[in-house]
Scaffold this motif. Structure first.
Motif, mmCIF file in Angstrom:
data_model
loop_
_atom_site.group_PDB
_atom_site.id
_atom_site.type_symbol
_atom_site.label_atom_id
_atom_site.label_comp_id
_atom_site.label_asym_id
_atom_site.label_seq_id
_atom_site.Cartn_x
_atom_site.Cartn_y
_atom_site.Cartn_z
ATOM 1 N N ARG A 157 0.828 -1.209 0.000
ATOM 2 C CA ARG A 157 0.000 0.000 0.000
ATOM 3 C C ARG A 157 0.859 1.254 0.000
ATOM 4 N NH1 ARG A 157 -2.821 -4.077 1.166
ATOM 5 N NH2 ARG A 157 -5.107 -4.107 1.098
ATOM 6 N N ASP A 189 2.410 2.025 -3.552
ATOM 7 C CA ASP A 189 1.424 2.531 -4.509
ATOM 8 C C ASP A 189 0.996 3.954 -4.160
ATOM 9 O OD1 ASP A 189 1.479 0.161 -5.889
ATOM 10 O OD2 ASP A 189 -0.246 -0.701 -4.837
ATOM 11 N N ALA A 190 0.673 4.193 -2.884
ATOM 12 C CA ALA A 190 0.094 5.476 -2.485
ATOM 13 C C ALA A 190 1.078 6.627 -2.610
ATOM 14 C CB ALA A 190 -0.435 5.386 -1.056
ATOM 15 N N GLU A 222 1.357 8.040 -6.185
ATOM 16 C CA GLU A 222 0.140 8.447 -6.885
ATOM 17 C C GLU A 222 -0.109 9.945 -6.819
ATOM 18 O OE1 GLU A 222 -3.031 6.140 -5.329
ATOM 19 O OE2 GLU A 222 -2.523 4.332 -6.475
ATOM 20 N N ALA A 272 -4.242 12.801 1.302
ATOM 21 C CA ALA A 272 -3.567 11.609 0.780
ATOM 22 C C ALA A 272 -3.049 10.717 1.907
ATOM 23 C CB ALA A 272 -2.421 12.025 -0.134
ATOM 24 N N ARG A 310 -5.910 8.924 3.818
ATOM 25 C CA ARG A 310 -6.399 7.762 3.076
ATOM 26 C C ARG A 310 -5.430 6.594 3.183
ATOM 27 N NH1 ARG A 310 -8.040 11.789 -0.651
ATOM 28 N NH2 ARG A 310 -6.120 11.509 -1.856
ATOM 29 N N LEU A 311 -4.126 6.888 3.079
ATOM 30 C CA LEU A 311 -3.119 5.836 3.185
ATOM 31 C C LEU A 311 -3.189 5.134 4.535
ATOM 32 C CD1 LEU A 311 -0.538 4.282 2.447
ATOM 33 C CD2 LEU A 311 0.777 6.279 3.215
ATOM 34 N N ASP A 326 -6.214 2.986 4.900
ATOM 35 C CA ASP A 326 -6.033 1.781 4.102
ATOM 36 C C ASP A 326 -5.131 0.783 4.825
ATOM 37 O OD1 ASP A 326 -6.403 0.148 1.906
ATOM 38 O OD2 ASP A 326 -4.787 1.052 0.737
#
Length: 307
Positions: A74, A77-78, A81, A88, A91-92, A95
């Motif tokens: 995770r 990827d995050a 992005e 941001a 959200r990370l 997740d």
């Protein structure tokens, strides 16, 4: 050789813990990852190398371990992005918590990287790049999100006491050299000041550093690194330089003479700059003057709790 299907591989992390208890944090430190950061002046975002720490709590005392690989996947990827900011990173972290399927309720991340800013010379037409060490720390716990921005600014500090002592010696030499000279013309004094005799002593100066950590308000999503660096460098008046010609060095010497400061003075200047920024909820700062007179450093610390 044929590969065993992933679903049939043994997973001992699901075994019961031998000494059952919950753990505050479990994760990984110093993960090498690319990081997308916002560029100055509306330019396209940049991707820079970063070192990342990530962790979640392990609230189930009987669970042997967390799903660590899920955190890594995770993260990688995050972080590429979109540039790191309140939205941001929240959200990370959410997740990361969700990836543990009930094992965790909290998550945190620390991201360290070097941010290059182009700085103009003081007097010439040149410019150069300066690297600012940055650390972004974010934590999500029980729905509450907090993010801190930490960075360092290097500057020059000239000692006020040493400057006063040097001025006294310069005055004493002037009085001795011109004790019998009456009257004195402006040209004679100017020539004496420009000669080696016109400099009896120089004050000590040293490279110094301000280490800042600021809790950012969620209303401002993006990291205001360049703006905060500018504010602190303007407050201190003598940031270290990049491209330097003779005219730039002379201008730097003039700035040092106009900005004499003890570490206490520097700490108060930094605090004033941080307190004036509406994006900052609270802050801590440490200024360190790496003394050329002493073998030890002069240090002052200040925070938003100080009054």
């Amino acid at each position: 050789m044929s590969q065993t299907p992933a679903h049939s591989l043994p997973d001992v992390a699901g075994d019961a813990a031998s000494a059952a208890r919950a753990l505050d944090w479990v994760g990984m430190d110093r993960i090498a990852l690319p990081l997308r950061i916002a560029a100055a002046d509306g330019a396209a975002p940049l991707v820079v190398p970063a070192s990342v720490d990530v962790a979640v709590d392990l609230r189930d005392p009987d669970a042997r371990g967390i799903h660590m690989s899920r955190l890594y996947l995770r993260l990688q990827d995050a972080l590429t992005e979109e540039p790191a900011g309140h939205a941001a990173l929240r959200r990370l972290l959410q997740d990361c918590i969700d990836s543990q399927q009930g094992l965790s309720t909290r998550a945190r991340v620390a991201i360290r990287y070097g941010h290059l800013l182009r700085r103009p010379a003081l007097a010439s037409e040149h410019s150069g790049w300066k690297n600012y060490p940055v650390e972004v720390r974010a934590e999500l716990a029980d729905g509450h999100f907090a993010m801190d921005l930490a960075f360092s600014v290097e500057y020059s500090s000239t000692c006020p006491a040493s400057a006063a002592l040097s001025r006294q010696m310069n005055a004493q030499r002037f009085a001795a050299d011109f004790a019998a000279a009456t009257p004195l013309s402006t040209g004679v004094v100017r020539d004496w000041l420009a000669s080696p005799r016109g400099l009896a002593a120089t004050p000590h100066a040293q490279r110094s550093r301000a280490d800042v950590s600021a809790r950012l308000r969620p209303a401002f999503d993006q990291l205001p690194l360049a703006e905060l660096v500018d504010a602190i460098e303007d407050a201190l008046g003598t940031p270290v330089q990049t491209a330097v010609k003779r005219e730039d060095e002379q201008a730097f010497a003039a700035l040092n003479a106009a900005n004499l400061m003890f570490c206490e003075d520097a700490a108060r200047r930094v605090a004033a700059a941080l307190a004036a920024d509406a994006r900052i909820e609270r802050y801590e700062a440490t200024v360190s003057h790496f003394e050329s007179l002493h073998a030890h450093d002069a240090v002052a610390r200040v925070s938003s709790a100080s009054r």
